[in-house]
Design an enzyme around this catalytic site. Structure first.
Site, short mmCIF file in Angstrom:
data_model
loop_
_atom_site.label_atom_id
_atom_site.label_comp_id
_atom_site.label_asym_id
_atom_site.label_seq_id
_atom_site.Cartn_x
_atom_site.Cartn_y
_atom_site.Cartn_z
N GLY A 28 -4.67 41.75 34.35
CA GLY A 28 -5.25 42.46 33.16
C GLY A 28 -6.61 42.69 33.30
CG ASN A 29 -7.95 45.90 33.21
OD1 ASN A 29 -7.88 46.62 32.45
ND2 ASN A 29 -7.23 46.04 34.14
CD GLU A 80 -4.88 49.96 35.73
OE1 GLU A 80 -5.04 50.97 35.73
OE2 GLU A 80 -3.82 49.41 36.14
CG HIS A 99 -4.40 46.57 31.06
ND1 HIS A 99 -3.18 46.72 30.60
CD2 HIS A 99 -4.35 46.65 32.41
CE1 HIS A 99 -2.31 46.92 31.85
NE2 HIS A 99 -2.92 46.78 32.78
CG HIS A 101 -0.11 42.64 33.13
ND1 HIS A 101 -0.25 42.11 34.56
CD2 HIS A 101 -0.27 43.82 32.80
CE1 HIS A 101 -1.00 43.37 35.13
NE2 HIS A 101 -0.95 44.14 34.01
CG HIS A 163 1.26 48.41 34.06
ND1 HIS A 163 0.69 49.23 34.76
CD2 HIS A 163 0.25 47.10 34.01
CE1 HIS A 163 -0.62 48.91 35.09
NE2 HIS A 163 -0.76 47.37 34.71
#
Length: 743
Positions: A28-29, A80, A99, A101, A163
Site C-alpha cells: 500500500g501507499n 502509484e 491505498h 491491500h 489489487h
C-alpha cells in the site's frame, strides 16, 4: 526540510494503520496534499512503514513527478504516485489518499463485486456504492486513469480489481476513517453473501440519495476552499523575521528630542492594497473554515474550568449593568474576562491566567499597559492638584503645545472627554465654520456613537441600520461613500451642492475600522483634492492612528494636511477622558464659545472633566515618553514581526486566512465578516451570522491559548512587545491553527 507538516501527516497515518493492522510490511501507499501548492507528500517505494521517518516521505507534483528537495534519505516515491496525482487534480476536496491491500475488501477485489448501499452511514461517507475499478497492472498509467474515471462522481472508496482498495478523505483523519469503514462494510457484505447469496437487502433509494447529498455538499464546501483560494503569501522557513529588539537598540543610540519626521513612522512598508483586497475577496468567496468540533469543545472547556471567577463576577454584573460590561470591547465569546492586572505586554485575569495583550485597551497604550515612568509622574501631579479642579491647569497648555510640536498642522487644540465627543465637536465646528450642513463619511468606518455618525456603521451601505433610538433628522444630512470609492465620493459632493454644500468629509486615514478595508496609499491625498475643489473641510479621525503610526500621526505619514484632526485613546496614554479636536487656527476659533472675544460663528462644547489635570498630565507625559523612546516605531516593528510570522503559519497550514498590517495595527482575518456589504445583499443576509460566529469562536480559541485580541480579528502591538513576546504569541497561534478543520 520543506512541507514538514504534510510529511508528518503521512507518517502519522501509517503509524495508525499499522497499529490497526491495515498495513503489512511495504504494501500500500499513503499521501497527503501539500496546502497551497500543486504538490503532495507520499510514502516511499518498498519501504518498511514501521521504520519510516518524516524525512523519508517524498514530495511529488500533480503531474506525478518526484520533486526532491535534498533533505533526508531522498528515497524514490511510490510507484502509484501517478494515481495519487490524478486524484488530487480531479478532486480538489480530497486532501488525503489511502491505498491498501486490506484482507476483506481485497476479497471483494478478487470477486470483482461492488458493495451496494447497505447503510446510510456507508453512503454518507463512502458514496452511493463502493465501485470496482477495472483491472490494470500496478504502477501504470492505465490504472491511474481507471481510478480517475471512477472517483470523479464524488464517491470516496473504491475496490481495484485483483489489487486492493483506494480511500479518499477531506483530511488525513477522514481518509483513515473511510478506509476503516470500508473494511467494516466489506466484512458485513461478505458475511451476508456467504449466508444467503443473492438476498442481501440495501437501504431505500430515497435514503441513499439524502445521505449522498450530504456527502456531496461537504465535498463541494471543501473543494471551494481550494478552487476559490489564492496563493498564500510565501514566507520561507529560514527567513529572519523583522526585529523590534534591534529597532529598539538602534533608537536607544539616537539622541532624544528629535522631531516627528526624524523619528520616523511605524509603517515600514505600506501594504499592497490591491493584493490584500484580492485575498480578502477570496476569503469571503469561500465557505467558512474554523475549528474542528472537538477542538471548539476544548476551547469552551477552558473557559468553564479555568475562568470560573471571571464568569461569576460578570454574571453578577448582568444584574446591574446592561449586557454585563460597560464597554463594547469587553464583550467576548463565550463570556467576558475580568482582568485584575495589566503590565507591559501581558494581562492577568481574576483566575490568575496570564495572556499576551494585543488588545492594548483598543489601541491607546503604545508604550504598553500600565507604563511605570508615566504613572509615577502623573501621580506627582495628582498629589498636588487632585484629578480635577474645574479651573485652568498648566498641563492643559503643555498638552496642546506638545501635540502641536509633533503635529504642526494642529495649530490649536481643544480637549474633550472621548473620541466620540471629539468627532461630534469636529462635525459641529465644520458646519459652523463653512455654514454648510452636509457631512460625508466612508461607509463601514466607526467614528463613535454620536447621533450624526451612527450611519453606515461597520457595514458599508447600511445607512441607518444601526441607528435605533436616533431621530431621522439627526442623520438626514449625513451621507456615506463606499470604501475606495473616490468616484462615488465626488458624486456625493456634487449632489450635496443642491442641498447647501458639504461641510466636511470625515475619514479614518488607514481605512474604515482601523484599516479593516485598507485605504490605498494615495487615497487621502485624493480626498484632500476633492475637499479643496468643493470647499469642504477634511477631518482626519486619528483616534487610533494618532501617535500609533508615528509621532507625526497619519497626516505626517501620508503627507496630507487635514483641516481638523480628531484625537483620542493615545492622547492621554490610556488614562480616561481621552479625546480632543485640533486643527487650523481659523477653524478652531469656532470652539472659543465667544470667550476669546472674537465675533463670528461659535459653537457650544464642554465637559466639566474635559482637560482635567490627571488626563492632560498623563497625555503630556505619555507623548513625551513615546517621543523619547520612539515607541511607535518599535511597536510597528513588533507588528511587522507578528504579521510576517502569521503569514508563514497561514502558508504552512494552507489556510485561507489573511494577515497584513499597517505598522502596529495588525489584521488577522479568518472569516471576512467585516468585508461583507450591501452590494451583495443576499450574501450579507445569508453569511453575516455564520462569519461573525466564526470570528467570535476564533477569538475565544486565541484567548484559550493565552492571546487577547480585538474581536478575534485585530491586534495592536506596543513597545512592550519584544521579539520574545511576539515569538511566544506565534507559537500559540501555531497551536490554534493546528486545530482548524481540514488541517
Amino acid at each position: 526540510m520543506q512541507h514538514r507538516l504534510s510529511r508528518q501527516h503521512v507518517v502519522d497515518m501509517c503509524r495508525t494503520m499499522l497499529a490497526r493492522g491495515y498495513l503489512k510490511a511495504t504494501e500500500g501507499n499513503v499521501s497527503v496534499r501539500v496546502p497551497g501548492h500543486r504538490l503532495y507528500a507520499v510514502t516511499p517505494s518498498n519501504y518498511d512503514y514501521d521504520r519510516m521517518r518524516v524525512e523519508d516521505v517524498c514530495i511529488v507534483d500533480f503531474d506525478g513527478k518526484h520533486v526532491p528537495d535534498g533533505s533526508g534519505a531522498d528515497l524514490k516515491p511510490s510507484i502509484e504516485c501517478g494515481m495519487h496525482a490524478n486524484i488530487y487534480r480531479e478532486r480538489p476536496d480530497v486532501n488525503a489518499v489511502v491505498h491498501t491491500h486490506q484482507p476483506y475488501a481485497s476479497a471483494l477485489a478478487f470477486l470483482r463485486k461492488p458493495i451496494p448501499a447497505l447503510t446510510d452511514e456507508q453512503v454518507r461517507f463512502l458514496g452511493r456504492e463502493v465501485a470496482i475499478v477495472d483491472y490494470a497492472p500496478s504502477g501504470t498509467g492505465f490504472l491511474a486513469r481507471n481510478v480517475q474515471k471512477k472517483m470523479a462522481g464524488g464517491d470516496n472508496a473504491f475496490i481495484i480489481a485483483n489489487h486492493g482498495i483506494v480511500a479518499l478523505g477531506t483530511d488525513p483523519d477522514r481518509a483513515v476513517f473511510n478506509m476503516a469503514l470500508l473494511e467494516k462494510v466489506s466484512i458485513a457484505y461478505l458475511l451476508a453473501l456467504t449466508s444467503e447469496a443473492g438476498k442481501v437487502h440495501t437501504i431505500p433509494a430515497a435514503i441513499r440519495e439524502i445521505a449522498f447529498g450530504k456527502l456531496r455538499a461537504d465535498e463541494k464546501r471543501i473543494a471551494a476552499q481550494i478552487t476559490e483560494a489564492v496563493e498564500p503569501v510565501r514566507v520561507p522557513a529560514d527567513e529572519e523575521l523583522p526585529s523590534a529588539d534591534a529597532t529598539a537598540a538602534e533608537i536607544a543610540e539616537v539622541a532624544p528630542g528629535a522631531e516627528s519626521a526624524r523619528l520616523g513612522y511605524a509603517i515600514s512598508e505600506y501594504p499592497d492594497v490591491d493584493d490584500v483586497m484580492r485575498r480578502l475577496k477570496a476569503l469571503t468567496a469561500q465557505p467558512v473554515r474554523g475549528l474542528r468540533h472537538d477542538a471548539m469543545l476544548d476551547v469552551l472547556n477552558y473557559f468553564d474550568t479555568k475562568c470560573r471567577a471571571s464568569k461569576e463576577i460578570t454574571d453578577r454584573a448582568k444584574r446591574r449593568i446592561p449586557g454585563g460590561v460597560q464597554h463594547n470591547l469587553a464583550f467576548n465569546y463565550p463570556f467576558p474576562l475580568a482582568v485584575d492586572k495589566a503590565e507591559g505586554a501581558h494581562l492577568v485575569d481574576r483566575d490568575g491566567n496570564t495572556y499576551i495583550d494585543f488588545l492594548q485597551a483598543g489601541g491607546p497604550t503604545i508604550l504598553g499597559s500600565n507604563h511605570g515612568p508615566v504613572n509615577e509622574r502623573v501621580a506627582e501631579v495628582v498629589r498636588d492638584s487632585g484629578p480635577v479642579t474645574g479651573l485652568f491647569h498648566e498641563y492643559e497648555l503643555k498638552l496642546a503645545e506638545i501635540i502641536h510640536r509633533y503635529l504642526p498642522h494642529v495649530e490649536m487644540y481643544r480637549s474633550l472627554g472621548s473620541g466620540t465627543e471629539a468627532v461630534m465637536a469636529a462635525v459641529r465646528g465644520a458646519r459652523a465654520f463653512t455654514a454648510k450642513k452636509m457631512v460625508i463619511k466612508v461607509g463601514g468606518a466607526y467614528h463613535g456613537w454620536s447621533d450624526t455618525m451612527v450611519y453606515g456603521l461597520r457595514v458599508p451601505g447600511t445607512y441607518r441600520m444601526n441607528a435605533k433610538g436616533i431621530p431621522f433628522g439627526a442623520t438626514s444630512r449625513t451621507r456615506e461613500a463606499f470604501p475606495h470609492g473616490l468616484g462615488q465620493l465626488k458624486r456625493k459632493l456634487i449632489e450635496n451642492r443642491l442641498r447647501g454644500g458639504t461641510a466636511a468629509v470625515v475619514v479614518e486615514p488607514v481605512g474604515p475600522e482601523s484599516g479593516t478595508r485598507p485605504a490605498p496609499r494615495d487615497f487621502n491625498a485624493k480626498v484632500r483634492e476633492l475637499c479643496d475643489e468643493f470647499g469642504a473641510l477634511l477631518i482626519f479621525d486619528e483616534v487610533v492612528t494618532g501617535f500609533r503610526l508615528g509621532m507625526g500621526g497619519a497626516a505626517g505619514y501620508f503627507g496630507v494636511t487635514p483641516d481638523l484632526t480628531v484625537l483620542g485613546k493615545a492622547v492621554s496614554g490610556g488614562y480616561p477622558m481621552a479625546g480632543g479636536v485640533g486643527g487650523r487656527a481659523d477653524v478652531m476659533a469656532v470652539f472659543g464659545s465667544g470667550l476669546d472675544g472674537r465675533s463670528g460663528a461659535h459653537i457650544q462644547v464642554g465637559g466639566t472633566l474635559s482637560a482635567n489635570p490627571l488626563s492632560c498630565a498623563a497625555g503630556y507625559f505619555a507623548i513625551e515618553e513615546m517621543a523619547r523612546t520612539n515607541a511607535p516605531v518599535i511597536a510597528g516593528r513588533a507588528g511587522d514581526r507578528l504579521t510576517r510570522g502569521l503569514q508563514r503559519l497561514i502558508d504552512r497550514y494552507g489556510l485561507p486566512y489573511v494577515a497584513y498590517n499597517q505598522g502596529s495595527i495588525v489584521h488577522l482575518e479568518c472569516s471576512g465578516v467585516m468585508l461583507l456589504d450591501t452590494r451583495s445583499p443576499l450574501k450579507l443576509l445569508r453569511e453575516n451570522k455564520t462569519r461573525k460566529r466564526l470570528m467570535e469562536q476564533m477569538g475565544a480559541a486565541y484567548t484559550a491559548h493565552g492571546i487577547i485580541t480585538l474581536a478575534g480579528s485585530r491586534m495592536y502591538t506596543s513597545m512592550a512587545d519584544t521579539d520574545a513576546v511576539i515569538d511566544d504569541a506565534l507559537a500559540r497561534f501555531d497551536q490554534v491553527f493546528a486545530l482548524v478543520e481540514g488541517v
